[in-house]
Every structure is written in structure tokens, then in C-alpha cells.
Design an enzyme around this catalytic site. Structure first.
Site, PDB file in Angstrom:
ATOM      1  N   GLU A 265      -5.832  -6.685   7.210  1.00 60.11           N
ATOM      2  CA  GLU A 265      -5.141  -7.656   6.353  1.00 60.11           C
ATOM      3  C   GLU A 265      -5.741  -7.711   4.955  1.00 60.11           C
ATOM      4  OE1 GLU A 265      -2.382  -8.629   7.249  1.00 60.11           O
ATOM      5  OE2 GLU A 265      -2.479  -8.308   9.398  1.00 60.11           O
ATOM      6  N   HIS A 274       1.218  -0.438   4.921  1.00 66.17           N
ATOM      7  CA  HIS A 274       0.987   0.213   6.213  1.00 66.17           C
ATOM      8  C   HIS A 274       1.049   1.719   6.022  1.00 66.17           C
ATOM      9  CE1 HIS A 274       2.376  -3.651   8.388  1.00 66.17           C
ATOM     10  NE2 HIS A 274       1.070  -3.528   8.521  1.00 66.17           N
ATOM     11  N   TRP A 276       2.401   4.049   7.577  1.00 68.35           N
ATOM     12  CA  TRP A 276       3.684   4.722   7.790  1.00 68.35           C
ATOM     13  C   TRP A 276       4.761   4.240   6.820  1.00 68.35           C
ATOM     14  CZ3 TRP A 276       1.768   0.755  10.592  1.00 68.35           C
ATOM     15  CH2 TRP A 276       2.580  -0.346  10.826  1.00 68.35           C
ATOM     16  N   ASP A 285       3.536   5.179   1.589  1.00 65.04           N
ATOM     17  CA  ASP A 285       2.598   4.084   1.335  1.00 65.04           C
ATOM     18  C   ASP A 285       1.965   4.202  -0.048  1.00 65.04           C
ATOM     19  OD1 ASP A 285       0.991   6.287   1.740  1.00 65.04           O
ATOM     20  OD2 ASP A 285      -0.375   5.296   3.142  1.00 65.04           O
ATOM     21  N   VAL A 287       0.193   6.593  -1.300  1.00 62.56           N
ATOM     22  CA  VAL A 287      -1.124   7.235  -1.280  1.00 62.56           C
ATOM     23  C   VAL A 287      -0.921   8.678  -0.831  1.00 62.56           C
ATOM     24  CG1 VAL A 287      -3.455   7.214  -0.328  1.00 62.56           C
ATOM     25  CG2 VAL A 287      -2.261   5.049  -0.700  1.00 62.56           C
ATOM     26  N   THR A 290      -2.703  10.287   2.676  1.00 66.71           N
ATOM     27  CA  THR A 290      -2.326   9.794   3.999  1.00 66.71           C
ATOM     28  C   THR A 290      -1.009  10.463   4.385  1.00 66.71           C
ATOM     29  OG1 THR A 290      -1.167   7.874   3.058  1.00 66.71           O
ATOM     30  CG2 THR A 290      -3.478   7.582   3.689  1.00 66.71           C
TER      31      THR A 290
END
Length: 353
Positions: A265, A274, A276, A285, A287, A290
Site C-alpha cells: 500500500e 499494480h 499487472w 504499470d 514501469v 516489470t
């Protein structure tokens, strides 16, 4: 002759100014916001879980809460756009293009945003206020509070003791995000209410204290199988902070009993989505280091768990796996979090306080 020299100087100044403006314009053109979004499928996903008899499954409600706030506050989407624009501009200015660059994510062939950023911020200390709201507020002990603080410090400095899954290709991707957390105060409120829900009622009853300089965390019974939820940068100061269920706060028991709901959080509070992207394979996301996925992962998945033609980073703190099976933030996530603490960032006022 003096007039001629002054004229030449004026022309030179004008040329320099035009050149600087041109450079600024070139930099502005590099800020690709084409993939930016705020509303997600989180509401639909939660409704589907309930219709499939999974209403007791545990989840984070940060994205559902964000959808609610966006509907209630028409100006929030623009504020979040500005936060994202600043984040990407910061990364570009440091030579690290921000995540994104298209509906599927990614920023070209180099992914240079995953390299360390010299932001001159050092280790960023976050002072924390804990608000414990229970019929017996002493049911959450000081030891439990301290264990949550210890987990935050370990996870955001990459010194936790969780083990890498065997065979993972992400072995070298865990990073020190450069944040520390210090307990500024604990407030205990005896309140007979049995469940607070996710509409910020607990924050209305017990408002945040100096949210511009402190992270506020409320610990209460949320209900509905919700582990916790957070507010993203750009939201209303009167509701800014993180809410955690007492059973998932610090070291307790069970599969979510190692304090990693707090880590997850706070990641949202620091502007992480998140992993996904709360959508299908074309949701990101923001980024680049990832991998794309179209769903959350629970339990302790074996490696590789593959969706969207790549192995999911199930051990990332921003997935839904059990506490003992998550252990990492990536370089790209670190850079994204730190951007909001840079000058002009949404949480820059917290630096140095």
C-alpha cells in the site's frame, strides 16, 4: 561603435534564448503521455470475484478506491495527469525515459529508465503517524507497530530475508529503493464501530495529521476481505494516507502476516500501480522493467507463471502473492517512486521534514 556592440550583444542574447526555448521544446516533445490512464477494470474485477464465489478472497482496494474518488472529484484526473507528467519529465531530464511510451508499455529499445538516477535526495526518511481505531485500541500492540515499521524499512532498503524462487530470471532485479521510515507517533482511538469499509470513513472520523509532511496509516477493521487500500499522489489532503486491516498490519499470523500489505500500500502511496496494470495485456504499470501481465497472482506461484507471453514477476511487492513469496521492487519502480519527492513533485514537501 558602442551602439553596434550593444546591438550585437542583443542579437546574441536573443539567439541564446531561442536556442534554450528550442531545447525546452525538444524536451517537452519527449514526454510521451499517450499511454496514460487513471480509470481501471478494478471494479469489474472485484465484481467478478464475488460472482464467482470468491468474495472471501483477499485483495487491495486502492484501485477501486481510486475509481470512486475519480467519479466524485472531476478534477482529480487532471491532477493525476500532472503528477504523471512531472514524473516522466523528471526521468527524461535525468536521461531516464519514464515507463510508458505506448499502450503496451516500454520506452523504446534501451529501457534506460531502469538505471540508477542521481537525484541528490539520498535516503529519503518518511515520518509516520499510526492511527489505531478499534473497540480496544490496545489490541494492536506497540510490538506489532514496531514490526510493521521494521518491515517497511527492510523492504524499501532491500534487506529483507525472503528467498528467491528457484530458476527465476529476476534474480538481479531487486533494488534498494532508498527510503527509510521513522515512527513519529501512535494514536489509539477506542471506537465501537465493527467495520469501516473503503470509503475513507475512518479518515473522516480521525483526520490525517500534517499529511503534507507525514505518512498517515490507519489500522482498523476494514471488512469484506480487504487487506488495505491507499491514496495515490494528487488526491485530497484530507484523505491522504494508507488504511490497513489489523490482521495484516505488521507481524501477525497467516499468509499475510509479515507486514507486506503495508509495503504494497505504501507503494501505491508512492505512485506505483499494480504490477499487472489492472487491465488486460495492453495495460501497463508505467514501469519498463516489470513484465506485462493481465491478472494478479495469489499464493506462492511456481516460476515461471506466464501471461501475456512473458513470465510474471510474481515476487514483486505490487502483486497479490503471499507475504513470504514477495521480496522486491525493481530499479524502474524505485525511480518512479523517487520522482515524486524531487523538486516540484507531488510529495516533495516531505523531504527534509
Amino acid at each position: 561603435m558602442k551602439k553596434v556592440l550593444l546591438s550585437m550583444a542583443a542579437v546574441a542574447m536573443l539567439f541564446t534564448a531561442c536556442s534554450e526555448n528550442s531545447n525546452d521544446a525538444d524536451q517537452e516533445q519527449q514526454i510521451d503521455m499517450s499511454d496514460f490512464y487513471v480509470y481501471t477494470d478494478a471494479d469489474t474485477d472485484e465484481a467478478a470475484k464475488q460472482s464467482q464465489g470468491k468474495s472471501n478472497s483477499k485483495s487491495c482496494y486502492a484501485m477501486v478506491n481510486l475509481n470512486r474518488q475519480l467519479k466524485q472529484n472531476p478534477g482529480l484526473e487532471k491532477k493525476m495527469y500532472d503528477v504523471e507528467y512531472h514524473t516522466r519529465k523528471f526521468l527524461v531530464a535525468k536521461g531516464k525515459p519514464g515507463g510508458g511510451g505506448g499502450p503496451g508499455g516500454g520506452s523504446g529499445d534501451t529501457d534506460v529508465d531502469v538505471l540508477p538516477i542521481q537525484d541528490n535526495l539520498g535516503i529519503i526518511d518518511i515520518p509516520v503517524y499510526i492511527h489505531i481505531v478499534y473497540p480496544d485500541a490496545n489490541s494492536i500492540s506497540n510490538a506489532q507497530v514496531n514490526s510493521q515499521m521494521a518491515t517497511l524499512n527492510a523492504d524499501f532498503r532491500d534487506v529483507n530475508i525472503n528467498q528467491l524462487p528457484s530458476g527465476t530470471t529476476f534474480a538481479n532485479d531487486a533494488t534498494d529503493a532508498g527510503f527509510s521510515f521513522s515512527l513519529a507517533g501512535t494514536f489509539r482511538h477506542n471506537d465501537s464501530r465493527s467495520s469501516w469499509g473503503t470509503n475513507d470513513a475512518v479518515k473522516a472520523a480521525y483526520p490525517p495529521i500534517t499529511p503534507d509532511t507525514h505518512l498517515n496509516i490507519w489500522v482498523c477493521e476494514i471488512g469484506g476481505g480487504i487487506l488495505g487500500y491507499a491514496q495515490f499522489p494528487g488526491g485530497n489532503a484530507s484523505t491522504d494516507g494508507v488504511v490497513l486491516g489489523g490482521d495484516y498490519f505488521g507481524n501477525t499470523s497467516g499468509v499475510y502476516g509479515l507486514g507486506r500489505t503495508g509495503t504494497h500500500e505504501v507503494g501505491h502511496y508512492f505512485n506505483l500501480r499494480h504490477i499487472w496494470g489492472d487491465g488486460r495485456c495492453n495495460r501497463d504499470d508505467f514501469v519498463t522493467d516489470t513484465p506485462k501481465s493481465d491478472r494478479s497472482n495469489g499464493g506462492c506461484p511456481s516460476f515461471p507463471t506466464t501471461h501475456c507471453k512473458s513470465a510474471d514477476m510474481t515476487m514483486n511487492y505490487m502483486d497479490y502473492t503471499y507475504d513470504a513469496c514477495m521480496y522486491m521492487f525493481t530499479d524502474g519502480q524505485r525511480n518512479r517512486m523517487r520522482a515524486i519527492f524531487a523538486s516540484g513533485g507531488a510529495r516533495a514537501s516531505m523531504v527534509g521534514n
